[in-house]
Structure formats: structure tokens, C-alpha cells
Design an enzyme around this catalytic site. Structure first.
Site, PDB file in Angstrom:
ATOM      1  CG  ASP A 140       4.890 -26.307  -7.972  1.00 11.89           C
ATOM      2  OD1 ASP A 140       6.109 -25.680  -8.484  1.00 11.89           O
ATOM      3  OD2 ASP A 140       4.990 -26.603  -7.004  1.00 11.89           O
ATOM      4  CG  ASP A 142       1.309 -28.711  -7.509  1.00 11.70           C
ATOM      5  OD1 ASP A 142       0.594 -27.530  -7.231  1.00 11.70           O
ATOM      6  OD2 ASP A 142       1.948 -29.067  -6.760  1.00 11.70           O
ATOM      7  NE  ARG A 184       6.800 -28.494  -3.925  1.00 11.18           N
ATOM      8  CZ  ARG A 184       6.808 -28.403  -2.771  1.00 11.18           C
ATOM      9  NH1 ARG A 184       6.769 -29.169  -1.840  1.00 11.18           N
ATOM     10  NH2 ARG A 184       7.211 -27.034  -2.189  1.00 11.18           N
TER      11      ARG A 184
HETATM   12  P1  ADP Z   1       2.875 -24.909  -0.322  1.00 10.76           P
HETATM   13  O1  ADP Z   1       1.748 -24.327   0.422  1.00 10.76           O
HETATM   14  O2  ADP Z   1       3.748 -24.187  -1.298  1.00 10.76           O
HETATM   15  O3  ADP Z   1       2.713 -26.167  -1.169  1.00 10.76           O
HETATM   16  P2  ADP Z   1       4.262 -26.392   1.904  1.00 10.76           P
HETATM   17  O4  ADP Z   1       3.943 -27.762   1.394  1.00 10.76           O
HETATM   18  O5  ADP Z   1       5.715 -26.241   2.291  1.00 10.76           O
HETATM   19  O6  ADP Z   1       4.288 -25.175   0.815  1.00 10.76           O
HETATM   20  O7  ADP Z   1       3.260 -25.974   3.185  1.00 10.76           O
HETATM   21  C1  ADP Z   1       3.399 -24.927   3.784  1.00 10.76           C
HETATM   22  C2  ADP Z   1       2.959 -24.935   5.094  1.00 10.76           C
HETATM   23  O8  ADP Z   1       1.460 -25.193   5.196  1.00 10.76           O
HETATM   24  C3  ADP Z   1       3.858 -25.728   6.062  1.00 10.76           C
HETATM   25  O9  ADP Z   1       5.020 -25.255   6.403  1.00 10.76           O
HETATM   26  C4  ADP Z   1       3.046 -26.003   7.002  1.00 10.76           C
HETATM   27  O10 ADP Z   1       2.801 -24.866   8.037  1.00 10.76           O
HETATM   28  C5  ADP Z   1       1.547 -26.089   6.400  1.00 10.76           C
HETATM   29  N1  ADP Z   1       1.143 -27.446   6.071  1.00 10.76           N
HETATM   30  C6  ADP Z   1       1.700 -28.207   5.093  1.00 10.76           C
HETATM   31  N2  ADP Z   1       1.009 -29.311   5.249  1.00 10.76           N
HETATM   32  C7  ADP Z   1       0.118 -29.533   6.336  1.00 10.76           C
HETATM   33  C8  ADP Z   1      -0.519 -30.498   6.920  1.00 10.76           C
HETATM   34  N3  ADP Z   1      -0.719 -31.682   6.358  1.00 10.76           N
HETATM   35  N4  ADP Z   1      -1.108 -30.054   7.957  1.00 10.76           N
HETATM   36  C9  ADP Z   1      -1.264 -28.557   8.508  1.00 10.76           C
HETATM   37  N5  ADP Z   1      -0.419 -27.912   7.836  1.00 10.76           N
HETATM   38  C10 ADP Z   1       0.332 -27.927   7.024  1.00 10.76           C
HETATM   39  O1  F6P Z   2       6.127 -25.472  -5.011  1.00  4.20           O
HETATM   40  C1  F6P Z   2       7.074 -24.152  -5.462  1.00  4.20           C
HETATM   41  C2  F6P Z   2       8.544 -24.473  -5.656  1.00  4.20           C
HETATM   42  O2  F6P Z   2       8.981 -23.481  -6.242  1.00  4.20           O
HETATM   43  C3  F6P Z   2       8.617 -25.814  -6.485  1.00  4.20           C
HETATM   44  O3  F6P Z   2       8.493 -25.812  -7.856  1.00  4.20           O
HETATM   45  C4  F6P Z   2      10.199 -26.260  -6.046  1.00  4.20           C
HETATM   46  O4  F6P Z   2      10.310 -27.576  -6.096  1.00  4.20           O
HETATM   47  C5  F6P Z   2      10.050 -25.851  -4.497  1.00  4.20           C
HETATM   48  O5  F6P Z   2       9.089 -24.809  -4.406  1.00  4.20           O
HETATM   49  C6  F6P Z   2      11.286 -25.117  -4.079  1.00  4.20           C
HETATM   50  O6  F6P Z   2      11.284 -25.070  -2.772  1.00  4.20           O
HETATM   51  P1  F6P Z   2      12.290 -23.912  -1.590  1.00  4.20           P
HETATM   52  O7  F6P Z   2      11.653 -22.552  -2.094  1.00  4.20           O
HETATM   53  O8  F6P Z   2      12.074 -24.522  -0.547  1.00  4.20           O
HETATM   54  O9  F6P Z   2      13.590 -24.241  -2.569  1.00  4.20           O
END
Ligand code: ADP
Ligand code: F6P
Length: 331
Positions: A140, A142, A184
């Protein structure tokens, strides 16, 4: 490198580190695991991989990483350590359990490779006394504190290759295509790929769009002799189906759709990502050896820098205005 050099000159009593990948995978995570493992082994450390992110940490799903365990993975998309999303880790109980396990396993430092959610988890562990360094990896792009996250470049290459293929059929049939890309709430992938593939329009969440104007533009180009068109839509701006319906209603315009979906998250890691991930992996280990914690490695003006996770997570990354300006002229 002389192993004793690290142990003695940095003055850090560190024996064992762990690496995990978490959240959405991105191509280049493996290159980072490989670099961090080899650099740490060279520095005389023991390295363990935690499988399936925070879920695997809570399940004690650990594997020992040797130089041979990370051979042949430099170019491979996905992550050999597997990844997951873990709700239990978001709870106080889950986090306390994670800290106890890391202490019981005598892990002196942890490297978390992932997106903003995973880095939020890393910051929680840091505040609970675990030494942690974060590595930004998400398609992403981001994450504040780095111009590029691991996986963005590979994903862009895949999107642009796909659009190049679609353009062949679009030009043969004189058609317009709407192509939906991931990201996203961030429009970076859509904006950068639109510039790189010469799209007619890019719809991104950061900038309001006017479909009547886009319809007019497509008709004007058609009258000028451009019989095929590409519109890139960021998933955070709208769905391709919604744009197709609206364009039909507003301008009577017929389009075809391709939603690239998870296709854009895999694939052989690009050269840029292999090198970036290797640099990040090395600096992540070095930072732990320098007794640093609660920071993320990132790319800034060609250099690898560290930014506190509090800053990374507390600051919204803005789209590069130079790209926006370029797109205004070219897209
Ligand atoms: P990404 O790291 O790709 O942004 P997610 O947002 O799904 O993916 O976060 C991955 C994992 O990180 C979550 O399933 C959770 O275990 C942990 N996580 C996310 N947000 C929090 C939070 N606010 N506090 C603690 N752990 C978190
Ligand atoms: O954050 C990476 C990403 O591929 C986003 O671009 C997308 O919205 C999301 O994850 C898709 O999530 P999932 O793997 O749960 O389908």
C-alpha cells in the site's frame, strides 16, 4: 566479519533474536528475512523465525534459522515464515502472554516485518519492555517514515505488466477498461501505475474526481483518434463496478473491467525490492545490536534511517505532491 567485534564493541549483551512477518504479505519479505538472518548469524547471534506472525508467537511456533534455511528465497514472493492476522494479540491478555513467551524463550530482540497494524503491535511490545525494530512491508505504501515500503515496487511492476497486456486487447477492440488496484485507503499504487502505463485517468481516495469530466475526456480522446482508454481506480476511491455503472449512466460509456486483486501481491521480487529489503534487514539487526528499540527502518533520500514507531504510527503519510503534479500533466 569478525563475530567477536560485534559482541565486544557494541557493549550489548545480545545472544538471540527473532524475526516475524505479519499482516498482508508483500514480495520482498523473504529478501528481508534472508538478509537479517545472515547478518545476525555473521554477528554471532542465534536467530529464530516465528511462523504466522503474532498468532505463531502466541502458539510458540518457532523455527531455528540458519544460513541454509534462507537460501533460494531472495527472489520469492510471499513469506517463508508465513503470515497471519491475530485478534488475540490485540488484547491485553494476548500481549502479556506474548511478552512472557519472548522472555521465556530468551529472545533479546525482535524484528517485525509488516504493515501499520503489525508495526502497531511491535510498538506495544516495545512499550512492554521487549527490544523491537520494525520493517515496513506492504504494497500500500501508506507508512510514514519511509518513501517506499518493501513490496511496493514489485506490485507496481505487476500492475503495469498486467495493464500492458490489457492495452493490447483494448486497442484491438477499441475499448475502454477500468482497472481496479489495491492500496486500502492510499492511492499511491493507482497514481504511480497510472503514470507508468500512460492511463487516461486515475481515481484515488486523496483527490475528488468528477465522472462527467472523465466521460467527456474519453469522448474527446476518441474523436481525436485515441480509440482505447485505461482508467485506474484505487480500491479506496471506489469499486470498478460502481465506476462502470456511473460512467454508463452519466455518459452512456461502455467499459470492460479488470480487478487485479491478490495477483498484485505476489510474484518474483523486483531488483529494487530485493536491495531495499536487504538493506532494511541489515540495519534492523544492526539497530538491535546498538541497543535501539521502538523504531522503524525506512528509506529517506536514498539513505536507510530510523524513525520512532510513535512518530510512524502517529503521522499520516501524504501522497508525494510531485507525483500528483506529474499525473495532472500526463494522466
Ligand atoms: P498490516 O500489518 O498489513 O497492516 P493488519 O492491520 O491486519 O495488517 O495487522 C496485522 C496484525 O497486527 C493484526 O492481526 C494484529 O495481530 C496486530 N495488530 C494490528 N493492530 C494492532 C493494535 N492496535 N494493537 C496490537 N496489535 C495490533
Ligand atoms: O494491506 C495490503 C492489502 O493487500 C490491501 O491493499 C488490501 O486492501 C488488503 O491487504 C487485502 O487484505 P486481505 O489479504 O485480507 O484480502
Amino acid at each position: 566479519m569478525n563475530n567477536k567485534y560485534w559482541a565486544t564493541t557494541k557493549g550489548v549483551k545480545m545472544k538471540k533474536i527473532a524475526i516475524l512477518t505479519s499482516g498482508g504479505d508483500s514480495s520482498g519479505m523473504n529478501s528481508c528475512i534472508r538478509a537479517a538472518t545472515r547478518f545476525a548469524l555473521n554477528a554471532g547471534l542465534e536467530v529464530v523465525g516465528i511462523r504466522r506472525g503474532y498468532a505463531g508467537l502466541l502458539d510458540r511456533d518457532f523455527v531455528s534459522l540458519e544460513s541454509r534455511s534462507v537460501s533460494g528465497i531472495l527472489q520469492k514472493g510471499g513469506t517463508i515464515l508465513l503470515t497471519a492476522r491475530c485478534e488475540e494479540f490485540k488484547t491485553d491478555k494476548g500481549q502479556e502472554k506474548a511478552v512472557s513467551i519472548l522472555n521465556e524463550e530468551k529472545i533479546d530482540g525482535l524484528i517485525v516485518i509488516g504493515g501499520d497494524g503489525s508495526l502497531t503491535g511491535a510498538n506495544v511490545l516495545h512499550k512492554m519492555g521487549i527490544k523491537v525494530i520494525g520493517v515496513p512491508a506492504t504494497i500500500d505504501n501508506d507508512i510514514f517514515g519511509t518513501e517506499m515500503a518493501i513490496g511496493v515496487d514489485t506490485s507496481l511492476n505487476i500492475i503495469v505488466n498486467a495493464v500492458d497486456c490489457i492495452k493490447d486487447t483494448a486497442s484491438s477492440h477499441e475499448r475502454a477498461f477500468i482497472i481496479e488496484v489495491m492500496g486500502r485507503n492510499c492511492g499511491y499504487l493507482a497514481l504511480a501505475s497510472a503514470i507508468a502505463c500512460g492511463a487516461e485517468a486515475a481515481l484515488i481516495p486523496e483527490v475528488p474526481y468528477n465522472l462527467e469530466k472523465i466521460g467527456d475526456l474519453l469522448y474527446r480522446r476518441y474523436r481525436e483518434g485515441k480509440t482505447n482508454s485505461i482508467i485506474i481506480v484505487a480500491e479506496g476511491a471506489a469499486s470498478a463496478y460502481e465506476i462502470q455503472r456511473k460512467l454508463k449512466n452519466i455518459a452512456g460509456y461502455e467499459t470492460r473491467i479488470t480487478v487485479l486483486g491478490h495477483y498484485q501481491r505476489g510474484g518474483y521480487t523486483s531488483v529494487f525490492d530485493r536491495i531495499l529489503a536487504s538493506r532494511f534487514g541489515r540495519v534492523a539487526v544492526e539497530s538491535l545490536l546498538y541497543n535501539r528499540s521502538g523504531e522503524m527502518v525506512g528509506l529517506w533520500e536514498g539513505k536507510v534511517v530510523l524513525t520512532p514507531l510513535d512518530t510512524v504510527l502517529g503521522t499520516k503519510k501524504l501522497l508525494d505532491f510531485r507525483l500528483l503534479k506529474l499525473a495532472e500533466v500526463l494522466v
